[in-house]
Design an enzyme around this catalytic site. Sequence first.
Site, PDB file in Angstrom:
ATOM      1  N   ASP A   1       3.815  28.430 -53.520  1.00 35.16           N
ATOM      2  CA  ASP A   1       3.040  29.639 -53.802  1.00 35.16           C
ATOM      3  C   ASP A   1       3.353  30.731 -52.786  1.00 35.16           C
ATOM      4  O   ASP A   1       3.713  30.452 -51.648  1.00 35.16           O
ATOM      5  CB  ASP A   1       1.540  29.288 -53.747  1.00 35.16           C
ATOM      6  CG  ASP A   1       0.683  30.397 -54.338  1.00 35.16           C
ATOM      7  OD1 ASP A   1       1.217  31.234 -55.105  1.00 35.16           O
ATOM      8  OD2 ASP A   1      -0.524  30.440 -54.028  1.00 35.16           O
TER       9      ASP A   1
ATOM     10  N   HIS B   1      11.035  35.275 -55.468  1.00 34.05           N
ATOM     11  CA  HIS B   1      11.450  34.076 -56.211  1.00 34.05           C
ATOM     12  C   HIS B   1      12.873  33.666 -55.798  1.00 34.05           C
ATOM     13  O   HIS B   1      13.176  32.485 -55.648  1.00 34.05           O
ATOM     14  CB  HIS B   1      11.390  34.327 -57.717  1.00 34.05           C
ATOM     15  CG  HIS B   1      10.004  34.632 -58.224  1.00 34.05           C
ATOM     16  ND1 HIS B   1       8.904  33.903 -57.863  1.00 34.05           N
ATOM     17  CD2 HIS B   1       9.543  35.607 -59.065  1.00 34.05           C
ATOM     18  CE1 HIS B   1       7.825  34.401 -58.457  1.00 34.05           C
ATOM     19  NE2 HIS B   1       8.177  35.425 -59.188  1.00 34.05           N
TER      20      HIS B   1
ATOM     21  N   LEU C   1      17.215  10.754 -53.835  1.00 35.98           N
ATOM     22  CA  LEU C   1      15.962  11.438 -54.159  1.00 35.98           C
ATOM     23  C   LEU C   1      15.843  11.722 -55.663  1.00 35.98           C
ATOM     24  O   LEU C   1      16.796  12.170 -56.296  1.00 35.98           O
ATOM     25  CB  LEU C   1      15.931  12.777 -53.399  1.00 35.98           C
ATOM     26  CG  LEU C   1      14.752  13.701 -53.694  1.00 35.98           C
ATOM     27  CD1 LEU C   1      13.465  13.147 -53.104  1.00 35.98           C
ATOM     28  CD2 LEU C   1      15.015  15.104 -53.145  1.00 35.98           C
TER      29      LEU C   1
HETATM   30  C1  FPP Z   1       4.598  31.159 -57.062  1.00 37.72           C
HETATM   31  O1  FPP Z   1       4.610  32.365 -56.346  1.00 37.72           O
HETATM   32  C2  FPP Z   1       5.940  30.789 -57.494  1.00 37.72           C
HETATM   33  C3  FPP Z   1       6.363  30.692 -58.803  1.00 37.72           C
HETATM   34  C4  FPP Z   1       5.491  30.931 -59.949  1.00 37.72           C
HETATM   35  C5  FPP Z   1       7.747  30.375 -59.145  1.00 37.72           C
HETATM   36  C6  FPP Z   1       8.394  29.394 -58.260  1.00 37.72           C
HETATM   37  C7  FPP Z   1       9.801  29.254 -58.628  1.00 37.72           C
HETATM   38  C8  FPP Z   1      10.815  29.227 -57.748  1.00 37.72           C
HETATM   39  C9  FPP Z   1      10.703  29.277 -56.295  1.00 37.72           C
HETATM   40  C10 FPP Z   1      12.179  29.018 -58.266  1.00 37.72           C
HETATM   41  C11 FPP Z   1      12.310  27.556 -58.476  1.00 37.72           C
HETATM   42  C12 FPP Z   1      13.666  27.171 -58.681  1.00 37.72           C
HETATM   43  C13 FPP Z   1      14.037  25.898 -58.878  1.00 37.72           C
HETATM   44  C14 FPP Z   1      15.461  25.595 -59.063  1.00 37.72           C
HETATM   45  C15 FPP Z   1      13.065  24.791 -58.935  1.00 37.72           C
HETATM   46  P1  FPP Z   1       3.748  33.571 -56.926  1.00 37.72           P
HETATM   47  O2  FPP Z   1       4.666  34.410 -57.772  1.00 37.72           O
HETATM   48  O3  FPP Z   1       2.568  33.047 -57.645  1.00 37.72           O
HETATM   49  O4  FPP Z   1       3.356  34.326 -55.617  1.00 37.72           O
HETATM   50  P2  FPP Z   1       2.026  35.188 -55.380  1.00 37.72           P
HETATM   51  O5  FPP Z   1       0.869  34.239 -55.515  1.00 37.72           O
HETATM   52  O6  FPP Z   1       2.203  35.688 -53.987  1.00 37.72           O
HETATM   53  O7  FPP Z   1       2.019  36.274 -56.398  1.00 37.72           O
END
Ligand code: FPP
Length: 270
Positions: free
Chosen positions: A35, A52, A146
Amino acid sequence: MSTRRVQDAIRDDQKIQNELKRNGNIPTHIAVIMDGNGRWAKKRKLPRIAGHNEGVESVRDTVESCGQLGVKYLTLYAFSTENWKRPKEEVSMLMRLLMRALRDETDRLHKNNVRVHAIGDISSLPQEVQDELLDAIEKTKHNTGLNLLLALSYSGRWDITDAVRRLISNVQQGTVKTENINDHLISEYLSTKNVPDPDLLIRTSGEFRISNFLLWQLAYSEIYISDLFWPDFRRNELYKAIAEYQKRERRFGMVSEQVQTQKSKASYVG
Ligand code: FPP
């Protein structure tokens, strides 16, 4: 960084990993709620997608260090059922990012003996994402290191609902008797069938919520909340989480003395 500095960093990293291993209690399964990507980007006046993108670097470092430590399962909450409600542009950027990350990372994952799995309503993902995902799963299916579970279009309630639907259908067909339904059987209907429940749940960005993640499976998981935003989460914070986990006493509803007796019996037998 100079070659000398790189060598020192690698040596320090190995030292910490060895210390964690010596403690003898590396979690078998770590689950992560990644997050704070959006807030990380906002703090830097960057578009959310930059958060992201940087988050993928954190995924890479976490996967690599979990593999080196001998963690057997790592489940990453990459896209929740609720994330579909985000603005259309963010959803499509996230899908493109996932596709690219899978395409770019699969060879490295394979080389590192990582086996890729997916949990969630995979059929709801764009076809190109599904194709990359299936390629990664297929290519890595014989790996023995893993197990990386990507939770995509996933939510704990979706998982339980899907399990209930299939279980009822089997009861109606007569292949399952109602009196044989117990928590072990229910676990076998979940998307994490054959995967031990997480020992440790890590959530980043300082929020204290489960956010519809592995609702059933997290029943007895230890929780570690990191104040870092996910793009800032790297192996050193993972090591802190594991060290903290190693200090906890997991009682599974029992009292401390019972846990100690069980432990000494296990070490006697072993
Ligand atoms: C939450 O941060 C994150 C996500 C919804 C997306 C997570 C995805 C990635 C890191 C890419 C993953 C890639 C692979 C290959 C697994 P948020 O957008 O909710 O952040 P905020 O709460 O600060 O708005």
